[in-house]
Design a protein around this motif. Structure first.
Motif: not given
Length: 361
Positions: A76-77, A102, A165-166, A169, A171-172, A175, A179
């Protein structure tokens, strides 16, 4: 027969399968290890993909102790930064999935680490491997458009909000911007030669994601599902950028490059509720220009191909590993992409234009 290129994969989610499949298809490439923070998941991935020679780890740092030429980072990001730094410090070349990081600060740190380690930092933007993307860049760079002063790009899905997970915030990081928005930015910036961004004025919202009428995980949705920005660049270029995961509209329009001598209009190939974004192929290209003072539209013939762009980006990474680099899509270039994403979020939070400051590498 060349020497065997040894690969590790960090993160065993959906995109990691694309990496595994492609590495398996390339002669003299061996996946020797897979790491995932969830116990047992790496071993399951190894079994599922028939990687009998690979070892599974719950800690990516243990994986990095292996004799590896390169690693694919498919986490994840929010984990891109730490895993990339660990891999570079361990002396491994890195292919990291998009978005690069991020924050801008993280992206800068990743590039600096790659420079210090003298290791490749490659970013996974597979749409570049559509030959029609190359055709568009060639047209713009040829000078046929004259001075390019305005660009408009971005994609919008009528309904296309992911989950899991998308949408978190922590984790990703972001949005729709992170993506699918990063693809639109890379398309426009790569075509222009990646000019340096100077300022960003942006707005974001999440009216659809936080509404249970439209998303089953509305109570967990804390990222943006829509964003729009005006970005100023060096060389007196402005970019109108917009991206949406969901909207009451069929399209956010074409990508346009306006020049003093001609304009270029590009349509995405994908259609439907999940279509209309630049993570796929080119649909149609038209050149608008004057001939003997007559307004003329010339349709640019597309290059027919069956290239798997996801696979080609990994094959290109392997070629760079085998030939000693440089990175096909270098981190020091994509840091400008990340700077814009970072600026969009900062501007939307403050409600005002923000300045982008990127160090020279």
């Amino acid at each position: 027969m060349g020497r065997t290129i040894k690969i590790g994969i960090i993160g065993s989610g959906g995109i990691a399968g694309v990496h595994a499949r492609t590495y398996k298809d390339i002669e003299d490439v061996e996946i020797v290890g897979v790491a995932d923070i969830f116990p047992g998941r790496a071993d399951h991935f190894i079994e599922n993909w028939g990687l009998q020679q690979a070892v599974g780890f719950d800690d990516h740092r243990k994986l990095l102790e292996l004799d590896l030429d390169g690693v694919s980072i498919c986490t994840p990001n929010a984990a891109h930064y730490k895993t990339t730094l660990d891999a570079l410090h361990a002396g491994k070349h890195v292919m990291v999935e998009k978005p690069m990081s991020v924050t801008l600060e993280e992206a800068v740190g990743m590039v600096q680490a790659s420079k210090e380690a003298d290791k490749m930092l490659n970013i996974g933007f597979q749409p570049r491997y559509d030959p029609n993307m190359g055709l568009i860049k060639e047209l713009v760079q040829s000078g046929q458009l004259g001075k390019v002063y305005y660009v408009e790009t971005g994609g919008g899905r009528r309904r296309g909000m992911p989950g899991g997970t998308f949408i978190r915030q922590e984790i990703s990081g972001a949005g729709a911007m992170a993506d699918i928005g990063c693809y639109s930015l890379d398309f426009a910036l790569n075509t222009l030669g990646y000019p340096k961004p100077l300022t960003v004025s942006a707005y974001t919202s999440n009216h659809f994601g936080t509404n249970p009428k439209y998303h089953p995980e509305a109570d967990r949705f804390d990222v943006e599902d829509f964003g729009v920005a005006m970005i100023r660049f060096e060389n007196d270029i402005v970019l109108n950028f917009k991206t949406s995961w969901a909207m009451h509209m069929d399209s956010l329009g074409a990508t346009m490059f306006l020049g003093t001598d001609a304009g270029l209009k590009v349509l995405p190939k994908s259609q439907g509720p999940w279509g209309g974004v630049w993570d796929g192929h080119v649909g149609a290209v038209s050149l608008f220009h004057d001939i003997q003072r007559h307004h003329t539209e010339s349709v640019i013939p597309l290059i027919e191909h069956e290239i798997d762009v996801f696979a080609e980006k990994i094959r290109d990474f392997v070629r760079a590993l085998r030939e000693g680099g440089p990175a096909p899509i270098p981190g020091e270039q994509i840091v400008r992409n990340q700077a814009i994403l970072d600026g969009i979020l900062r501007s939307s939070q403050t409600g005002r234009e923000v300045v982008i400051d990127i160090p020279d590498f």
